[in-house]
Design a protein around this motif. Structure first.
Motif, PDB file in Angstrom:
ATOM      1  N   LEU A  78       0.838  -1.206   0.000  1.00 45.10           N
ATOM      2  CA  LEU A  78       0.000   0.000   0.000  1.00 45.10           C
ATOM      3  C   LEU A  78       0.870   1.252   0.000  1.00 45.10           C
ATOM      4  CD1 LEU A  78      -2.789  -1.048   2.553  1.00 45.10           C
ATOM      5  CD2 LEU A  78      -3.001  -0.850   0.064  1.00 45.10           C
ATOM      6  N   SER A  79       1.987   1.159   0.707  1.00 42.29           N
ATOM      7  CA  SER A  79       2.864   2.329   0.780  1.00 42.29           C
ATOM      8  C   SER A  79       3.520   2.594  -0.588  1.00 42.29           C
ATOM      9  CB  SER A  79       3.855   2.094   1.923  1.00 42.29           C
ATOM     10  OG  SER A  79       5.076   2.597   1.638  1.00 42.29           O
ATOM     11  N   LEU A  80       3.909   1.523  -1.309  1.00 39.75           N
ATOM     12  CA  LEU A  80       4.465   1.701  -2.663  1.00 39.75           C
ATOM     13  C   LEU A  80       3.409   2.329  -3.582  1.00 39.75           C
ATOM     14  CD1 LEU A  80       6.526   1.296  -4.943  1.00 39.75           C
ATOM     15  CD2 LEU A  80       5.697  -1.062  -5.172  1.00 39.75           C
ATOM     16  N   ILE A  81       2.172   1.840  -3.497  1.00 37.01           N
ATOM     17  CA  ILE A  81       1.108   2.398  -4.342  1.00 37.01           C
ATOM     18  C   ILE A  81       0.914   3.880  -4.019  1.00 37.01           C
ATOM     19  CG2 ILE A  81      -1.389   2.291  -4.831  1.00 37.01           C
ATOM     20  CD1 ILE A  81      -1.147  -0.777  -4.431  1.00 37.01           C
ATOM     21  N   GLY A  82       0.963   4.219  -2.725  1.00 39.94           N
ATOM     22  CA  GLY A  82       0.833   5.616  -2.305  1.00 39.94           C
ATOM     23  C   GLY A  82       1.904   6.492  -2.962  1.00 39.94           C
ATOM     24  N   GLN A  83       3.135   5.972  -2.987  1.00 42.77           N
ATOM     25  CA  GLN A  83       4.230   6.759  -3.607  1.00 42.77           C
ATOM     26  C   GLN A  83       4.000   6.927  -5.103  1.00 42.77           C
ATOM     27  OE1 GLN A  83       7.832   4.573  -2.677  1.00 42.77           O
ATOM     28  NE2 GLN A  83       7.237   4.487  -0.529  1.00 42.77           N
ATOM     29  N   LEU A  84       3.543   5.833  -5.750  1.00 39.24           N
ATOM     30  CA  LEU A  84       3.326   5.895  -7.210  1.00 39.24           C
ATOM     31  C   LEU A  84       2.147   6.814  -7.545  1.00 39.24           C
ATOM     32  CD1 LEU A  84       3.933   2.123  -8.044  1.00 39.24           C
ATOM     33  CD2 LEU A  84       5.459   4.033  -8.564  1.00 39.24           C
ATOM     34  N   LEU A  97      -2.636  -9.479 -10.530  1.00 43.44           N
ATOM     35  CA  LEU A  97      -3.415 -10.366  -9.651  1.00 43.44           C
ATOM     36  C   LEU A  97      -3.230 -11.806 -10.133  1.00 43.44           C
ATOM     37  CD1 LEU A  97      -6.712  -8.274  -9.430  1.00 43.44           C
ATOM     38  CD2 LEU A  97      -4.743  -8.204  -7.891  1.00 43.44           C
ATOM     39  N   PRO A  98      -3.403 -12.825  -9.320  1.00 45.43           N
ATOM     40  CA  PRO A  98      -3.776 -12.736  -7.902  1.00 45.43           C
ATOM     41  C   PRO A  98      -2.588 -12.354  -7.026  1.00 45.43           C
ATOM     42  CG  PRO A  98      -3.454 -15.046  -8.530  1.00 45.43           C
ATOM     43  CD  PRO A  98      -3.261 -14.227  -9.779  1.00 45.43           C
ATOM     44  N   LEU A  99      -2.919 -11.792  -5.848  1.00 43.56           N
ATOM     45  CA  LEU A  99      -1.901 -11.475  -4.853  1.00 43.56           C
ATOM     46  C   LEU A  99      -1.808 -12.629  -3.854  1.00 43.56           C
ATOM     47  CD1 LEU A  99      -2.867  -7.738  -4.270  1.00 43.56           C
ATOM     48  CD2 LEU A  99      -0.728  -8.570  -5.274  1.00 43.56           C
ATOM     49  N   PRO A 100      -0.678 -12.749  -3.140  1.00 47.22           N
ATOM     50  CA  PRO A 100      -0.602 -13.794  -2.110  1.00 47.22           C
ATOM     51  C   PRO A 100      -1.757 -13.651  -1.110  1.00 47.22           C
ATOM     52  CG  PRO A 100       1.533 -12.705  -2.405  1.00 47.22           C
ATOM     53  CD  PRO A 100       0.547 -11.938  -3.230  1.00 47.22           C
ATOM     54  N   ALA A 101      -2.120 -14.790  -0.494  1.00 45.28           N
ATOM     55  CA  ALA A 101      -3.337 -14.836   0.337  1.00 45.28           C
ATOM     56  C   ALA A 101      -3.332 -13.851   1.512  1.00 45.28           C
ATOM     57  CB  ALA A 101      -3.542 -16.259   0.843  1.00 45.28           C
ATOM     58  N   HIS A 102      -2.148 -13.453   1.995  1.00 39.22           N
ATOM     59  CA  HIS A 102      -2.115 -12.572   3.171  1.00 39.22           C
ATOM     60  C   HIS A 102      -2.387 -11.101   2.805  1.00 39.22           C
ATOM     61  CE1 HIS A 102       2.042 -12.326   1.631  1.00 39.22           C
ATOM     62  NE2 HIS A 102       2.076 -11.135   2.170  1.00 39.22           N
ATOM     63  N   ILE A 103      -2.580 -10.823   1.516  1.00 43.10           N
ATOM     64  CA  ILE A 103      -2.848  -9.430   1.112  1.00 43.10           C
ATOM     65  C   ILE A 103      -4.287  -9.314   0.596  1.00 43.10           C
ATOM     66  CG2 ILE A 103      -2.161  -7.560  -0.458  1.00 43.10           C
ATOM     67  CD1 ILE A 103       0.654  -8.676  -0.454  1.00 43.10           C
ATOM     68  N   GLU A 105      -6.865  -8.090  -1.678  1.00 38.39           N
ATOM     69  CA  GLU A 105      -6.868  -7.528  -3.040  1.00 38.39           C
ATOM     70  C   GLU A 105      -7.760  -6.298  -3.149  1.00 38.39           C
ATOM     71  OE1 GLU A 105      -5.789 -11.409  -5.797  1.00 38.39           O
ATOM     72  OE2 GLU A 105      -7.746 -10.481  -6.063  1.00 38.39           O
ATOM     73  N   ASP A 106      -8.923  -6.361  -2.527  1.00 40.02           N
ATOM     74  CA  ASP A 106      -9.869  -5.240  -2.633  1.00 40.02           C
ATOM     75  C   ASP A 106      -9.256  -3.953  -2.085  1.00 40.02           C
ATOM     76  OD1 ASP A 106     -11.709  -6.869  -3.766  1.00 40.02           O
ATOM     77  OD2 ASP A 106     -12.856  -7.216  -1.930  1.00 40.02           O
ATOM     78  N   LYS A 107      -8.543  -4.106  -0.964  1.00 42.22           N
ATOM     79  CA  LYS A 107      -7.905  -2.953  -0.326  1.00 42.22           C
ATOM     80  C   LYS A 107      -6.841  -2.364  -1.257  1.00 42.22           C
ATOM     81  CE  LYS A 107      -6.878  -2.448   4.581  1.00 42.22           C
ATOM     82  NZ  LYS A 107      -6.330  -3.202   5.711  1.00 42.22           N
ATOM     83  N   VAL A 108      -6.099  -3.267  -1.908  1.00 40.32           N
ATOM     84  CA  VAL A 108      -5.010  -2.835  -2.800  1.00 40.32           C
ATOM     85  C   VAL A 108      -5.590  -2.112  -4.018  1.00 40.32           C
ATOM     86  CG1 VAL A 108      -3.182  -3.707  -4.321  1.00 40.32           C
ATOM     87  CG2 VAL A 108      -3.408  -4.593  -1.983  1.00 40.32           C
ATOM     88  N   ILE A 109      -6.629  -2.695  -4.602  1.00 39.93           N
ATOM     89  CA  ILE A 109      -7.252  -2.079  -5.786  1.00 39.93           C
ATOM     90  C   ILE A 109      -7.786  -0.691  -5.425  1.00 39.93           C
ATOM     91  CG2 ILE A 109      -9.245  -2.258  -7.357  1.00 39.93           C
ATOM     92  CD1 ILE A 109      -8.800  -5.358  -7.242  1.00 39.93           C
ATOM     93  N   ASP A 119      -6.213  -0.725 -15.068  1.00 38.88           N
ATOM     94  CA  ASP A 119      -6.916  -2.018 -15.150  1.00 38.88           C
ATOM     95  C   ASP A 119      -8.433  -1.825 -15.086  1.00 38.88           C
ATOM     96  OD1 ASP A 119      -5.524  -4.344 -15.652  1.00 38.88           O
ATOM     97  OD2 ASP A 119      -4.826  -4.592 -13.577  1.00 38.88           O
ATOM     98  N   GLY A 120      -8.863  -0.676 -14.579  1.00 31.50           N
ATOM     99  CA  GLY A 120     -10.302  -0.384 -14.491  1.00 31.50           C
ATOM    100  C   GLY A 120     -11.018  -1.163 -13.398  1.00 31.50           C
ATOM    101  N   PHE A 121     -10.280  -1.590 -12.368  1.00 32.71           N
ATOM    102  CA  PHE A 121     -10.890  -2.403 -11.306  1.00 32.71           C
ATOM    103  C   PHE A 121     -11.330  -1.580 -10.090  1.00 32.71           C
ATOM    104  CE2 PHE A 121      -8.021  -6.265 -12.562  1.00 32.71           C
ATOM    105  CZ  PHE A 121      -8.768  -6.436 -13.715  1.00 32.71           C
ATOM    106  N   HIS A 122     -10.895  -0.321  -9.996  1.00 35.88           N
ATOM    107  CA  HIS A 122     -11.218   0.505  -8.815  1.00 35.88           C
ATOM    108  C   HIS A 122     -12.735   0.735  -8.730  1.00 35.88           C
ATOM    109  CE1 HIS A 122     -11.423   3.982  -6.172  1.00 35.88           C
ATOM    110  NE2 HIS A 122     -10.174   3.723  -5.814  1.00 35.88           N
ATOM    111  N   PRO A 123     -13.294   0.721  -7.513  1.00 38.05           N
ATOM    112  CA  PRO A 123     -14.748   0.933  -7.397  1.00 38.05           C
ATOM    113  C   PRO A 123     -15.223   2.197  -8.113  1.00 38.05           C
ATOM    114  CG  PRO A 123     -13.826   0.311  -5.275  1.00 38.05           C
ATOM    115  CD  PRO A 123     -12.662   0.455  -6.208  1.00 38.05           C
ATOM    116  N   GLN A 124     -14.405   3.235  -8.131  1.00 38.48           N
ATOM    117  CA  GLN A 124     -14.827   4.465  -8.837  1.00 38.48           C
ATOM    118  C   GLN A 124     -14.904   4.230 -10.355  1.00 38.48           C
ATOM    119  OE1 GLN A 124     -13.256   8.277  -7.525  1.00 38.48           O
ATOM    120  NE2 GLN A 124     -13.217   8.975  -9.662  1.00 38.48           N
ATOM    121  N   SER A 125     -13.961   3.443 -10.886  1.00 41.84           N
ATOM    122  CA  SER A 125     -13.974   3.141 -12.335  1.00 41.84           C
ATOM    123  C   SER A 125     -15.235   2.341 -12.672  1.00 41.84           C
ATOM    124  CB  SER A 125     -12.737   2.345 -12.743  1.00 41.84           C
ATOM    125  OG  SER A 125     -11.558   3.001 -12.362  1.00 41.84           O
ATOM    126  N   VAL A 126     -15.569   1.394 -11.800  1.00 40.94           N
ATOM    127  CA  VAL A 126     -16.770   0.584 -12.027  1.00 40.94           C
ATOM    128  C   VAL A 126     -18.004   1.475 -11.962  1.00 40.94           C
ATOM    129  CG1 VAL A 126     -18.105  -1.403 -11.196  1.00 40.94           C
ATOM    130  CG2 VAL A 126     -15.604  -1.445 -11.028  1.00 40.94           C
TER     131      VAL A 126
END
Ligand code: NDP
Length: 281
Positions: A78-84, A97-103, A105-109, A119-126
């Motif tokens: 999440l911190s890397l995504i924040g920087q990007l 995707l898929p991400l390892p089970a300990h992460i 996915e919804d939170k990351v997207i 990728d168009g997967f964000h709830p706002q894109s939908v």
């Protein structure tokens, strides 16, 4: 013999058009950059990521690869995504995707900035897709619309049946067909008498995730059949959700596997990267 919808040729045509758009942007001093994040070393994911990087190179988009260890924590990702999200020189962010089970996915997207959500997967894109506002559209269904349009297949007024209601294929597919003025039915595992429903379809989109499940008994004579599925058969051959040989004997047009929907997914990702510049402007 049915018309074979050639996704390879159509995606190549699209990539050539995009190459020109990228060159035009470069001439204006704008370089388009896609950040690709992979967590772990899943071999299938590595192949997909490799293909995306190759496509970027081909059309002139800069790609930044972030290959993270399997043990990477959710917080680190999440911190890397924040920087990007903050970086002005990054236009698109893609988390393979898929991400390892300990992460989660919804939170990351949801952490990806909607203006960089190629990728168009964000709830706002939908949401924007649902209400017909500008935004990114999931690549596989968007690619299918291009396949239909560029093959001269009219959608408006047609009976369209989508088998599958996943967030990345079935649901956005149904919304896009509706946007194109199709009359849309979505079938799923709880649909009663699936054959009766699918036999109504002028355009049948199959995203069921079951190898060769759809035989000619599910298809109306003269229908257009789009096969989203991709599976490896014995002997390492690829096949789709549709029994190609069987269905080809009754339909008007069909996508092969491989060489149908698959190549369009990457072409649409490239399209979204090019469009990201407009959305960010
Ligand atoms: P999911 O497994 O997420 O969804 C499958 C859907 O099919 C579900 O909605 C499920 O219903 C429905 N379903 C399952 N069994 C039946 C049945 N017997 N009758 C009717 N409906 C059924 O898959 P995806 O949408 O992610 O992917 C579908 C296929 O497309 C897969 O083969 C995948 O590999 C492929 N794919 C290909 C891509 C490409 O670029 N070519 C990209 C993405 C996916 P329910 O919701 O009730 O469980």
């Amino acid at each position: 013999m049915p018309m074979v919808i050639d996704g390879k040729a159509i995606s190549t045509q699209m990539k050539e058009e995009l190459k020109q758009k990228v060159a035009d942007r470069k001439a204006q001093g704008i370089e388009i950059t896609l950040a690709v994040i992979q967590v772990g070393k899943d071999p299938a994911s590595s192949v997909y990521v490799g293909n995306k990087k190759k496509a970027c190179e081909y059309i002139g988009i800069r790609s930044l690869a972030f290959e993270l260890e399997e043990e990477t924590t959710e917080q680190e990702l999440l911190s890397l995504i924040g920087q990007l999200n903050e970086r002005a020189d990054v236009n698109g962010i893609l988390v393979q995707l898929p991400l390892p089970a300990h992460i989660d996915e919804d939170k990351v997207i949801a952490a990806i900035h909607p203006a960089k959500d190629v990728d168009g997967f964000h709830p706002q894109s939908v949401g924007t897709l649902c209400i017909g506002q500008p935004g990114f559209v999931s690549c596989t269904p968007a690619g299918i619309i291009q396949l239909l349009k560029r093959s001269g297949i009219e959608i408006a007024g047609k009976e369209c049946v989508v088998i599958g209601r996943s967030n990345i294929v079935g649901k956005p597919m149904a919304l896009l067909l509706l946007r194109e003025n199709g009359t849309v039915t979505v079938a799923h595992s709880r649909t009663r008498d699936l054959k009766e429903v699918t036999k109504r379809a002028d355009i049948l989109i199959v995203a069921v995730g079951k190898p060769k499940m759809i035989t000619k008994e599910y298809v109306k004579q003269g229908a257009v059949v789009i096969d989203v599925g991709i599976h490896r058969e014995e002997g390492n051959r690829l096949c789709g959700d549709v029994d190609y040989e069987d269905v080809a004997s009754v339909c008007h047009a069909i996508t092969p596997v491989p060489g149908g929907v698959g190549p369009m997914t990457i072409a649409m990702l490239m399209h979204n990267c090019v469009e990201s510049v407009k959305l960010q402007e």
